[in-house]
Design an enzyme around this catalytic site. Structure first.
Site, mmCIF file in Angstrom:
data_model
loop_
_atom_site.group_PDB
_atom_site.id
_atom_site.type_symbol
_atom_site.label_atom_id
_atom_site.label_comp_id
_atom_site.label_asym_id
_atom_site.label_seq_id
_atom_site.Cartn_x
_atom_site.Cartn_y
_atom_site.Cartn_z
ATOM 1 N N HIS A 205 -3.472 -5.528 1.051
ATOM 2 C CA HIS A 205 -3.288 -5.836 2.461
ATOM 3 C C HIS A 205 -3.668 -7.299 2.682
ATOM 4 C CE1 HIS A 205 -2.416 -1.836 3.972
ATOM 5 N NE2 HIS A 205 -3.417 -1.352 3.258
ATOM 6 N N CYS B 32 0.827 -1.207 0.000
ATOM 7 C CA CYS B 32 0.000 0.000 0.000
ATOM 8 C C CYS B 32 0.870 1.268 0.000
ATOM 9 C CB CYS B 32 -0.977 -0.025 1.176
ATOM 10 S SG CYS B 32 -2.369 1.125 0.965
#
Length: 501
Positions: free
Chosen positions: A436, A333
């Site tokens: 994630h 991310c």
């Protein structure tokens, strides 16, 4: 809907873990249980099946209760962006970014209505609620507009358990002071005390239990031991700790995680707790980095700020040296965004300055532009370059930026819908992704770790079944707590409260 609220004498006394245990205990006894926390402050998120965002702790508690998580279990989530501001997430969606003063002055009524709506909705589907408080219920400078402790107990009309942490010392003073500072009507709600994190023989604390019950007039429902063997995720940075291998250092995989100031979703690392030969350490300086077997560049709530800090500390040069000398890096991310040539805050959503730019770490041929609307979604995809037997992956995404490959490169994943994600460079030694929970995928994690093991001359290990381990952890936690907590007495108090209220 009957219930119980778990409040604490301070932050990090064990409220989240006790709520998780109670959810599992009551669910195993046949109750349809929901967790609830009115307002959570954490940069660790849980994405519901609808692609909405709640605090990670309530997602974990829902799993322990064997229920699907929903936004009604945590209607308000505050995600700190810096020392003064936080993003407000209400019913799973970002609505504003404000200072603490503006939040107290401008959001209180809206927050109160959201809490009432959430409790009313949950009461239609569940017969028991386990509510988690926040911090201490006697922050006297905040209590005129509090939305997290006794106000919530009043709205839900439930009794309260007060938890104190004996490990940090001062357990008697913290209990006495908390009860003394409560208003008389609030103190009446406290039906029991839990002394948490006790080390040694609990018989040594029997006189302490007697003192508490005689002087404070509240029964001690249990003295809970310190539980180092229970592998349940912590709620926030207060609970962030290292993962230590059970094996000698030369037989372990050493993974260094760059400890960003606004590190978020560090629960991405939780699966490594179940790998006995993996050690995780958080590193905040180049000198402390050493030569790990792998580096993880995690997510962050403030990408520009944390990238600038990394560069000022000399990590850009050190990472280049590490990658070019056969080092392994995974960036997730915000960490993935940092890998690129340049980051552009088109909407001002990361910095507050529209058009702000910053040079990246220049490790991958990508460029990121930050938009106004945040993407939150559960994602499915396929590995384009499998590790071992890994092929399909799942995870979730939470990000404002969109990252484009600006030079020919190899994407790491193919998402459902034929969209690519991430980068796969240097034969897999450098991976960047928006996924994630990448390491929650057993086959990927196993294949990636076995690559590191072979490289270090260690034997490969079989795949650890994470979901099986997590279920066992919930049961282990429930067993440990049920062994020392007077659960039947607690249930009686909950029943009597419901009958008399």
């Amino acid at each position: 809907m009957k219930g119980i609220m778990v409040q604490g004498t301070a932050s990090d006394v064990g409220k989240s873990l006790i709520c998780t245990a109670l959810c599992r205990i009551f669910a195993r006894r046949g109750y349809k249980v929901t967790p609830f926390k009115s307002q959570n402050m954490s940069n660790n998120s849980y994405i519901t099946v609808e692609g909405l965002e709640i605090g990670r702790a309530q997602g974990i508690q829902a799993e322990a209760a064997m229920e699907e998580a929903s936004v009604y279990m945590n209607p308000i989530l505050l995600k700190p962006r810096n020392d003064r501001e936080a993003e407000i997430v209400c019913f799973g969606q970002a609505v504003d970014t404000v200072s603490g003063v503006k939040y107290r002055d401008g959001f209180y009524k809206r927050g109160l209505e959201a809490i009432k709506q959430a409790l009313a909705t949950l009461s239609q589907s569940f017969d028991m609620v386990v509510i988690e408080g926040a911090g201490s219920p006697v922050e006297v400078n905040l209590n005129d507009r509090e939305l997290v402790n006794m106000k919530v107990a009043e709205l839900a009309d439930v009794p309260v358990i007060l938890v104190a942490d004996i490990e940090r010392g001062g357990v008697f003073a913290s209990l006495y002071g908390t009860l003394e500072l409560l208003q008389p009507n609030e103190r009446k709600r406290v039906v029991g005390i839990i002394v948490n994190k006790f080390r040694g023989d609990p018989e040594l604390f029997s006189s302490g239990v007697q003192w508490i019950e005689q002087h404070l007039g509240v029964p001690v429902l249990g003295v809970l031991p310190h539980l180092p063997g229970v592998r349940i995720e912590g709620e926030d940075s207060l609970s962030k700790g290292q993962v230590t291998s059970v094996l000698p250092r030369d037989q372990s995989i050493d993974i260094a995680v760059l400890d960003l100031p606004y590190l978020s979703n560090y629960t991405d690392l939780e699966p490594f707790r179940y790998e006995e030969d993996v050690a995780i350490r958080f590193v905040s300086s180049v000198d402390a980095l050493g030569r790990p077997d792998a580096i993880i560049l995690p997510g962050t709530k403030s990408t520009f700020h944390d990238l600038q800090i990394l560069k000022e500390k000399g990590f850009k040069e050190r990472l280049h040296e590490y990658v070019t000398t056969d080092g392994t890096v995974v960036a997730i991310c915000g960490g993935f965004q940092m890998l690129g040539h340049r980051l552009i805050d088109v909407a001002g959503s990361d910095t507050g300055i529209k058009g702000a730019t910053i040079d990246g770490l220049d490790l991958a041929p990508v460029e990121t532009r930050f938009a106004e609307k945040k993407k939150t979604v559960r994602s499915l995809g396929q590995l384009l370059h499998p590790f071992g037997t890994a092929k399909d992956i799942y995870g979730f995404e939470i990000h404002l930026g969109e990252t484009d490959i600006v030079d020919p490169s190899i994407p790491a994943f193919l998402r459902v819908g034929n969209h690519t994600d991430g980068v796969y460079l240097h034969e897999g030694r450098l991976i960047g992704t928006y996924f994630h929970h990448l390491f929650f995928n057993d086959d990927f994690r196993s294949g990636w770790l076995n690559t590191l093991r072979r490289k270090k001359g260690l034997r490969e290990r079989p795949t650890v079944e994470l979901e099986k381990c997590r279920r066992a952890s919930y049961d282990q936690l429930a067993d440990e707590v049920e062994r020392v907590l007077h659960v039947d007495s607690l249930l009686e108090k909950m029943e009597r409260w419901g009958e008399t209220s």
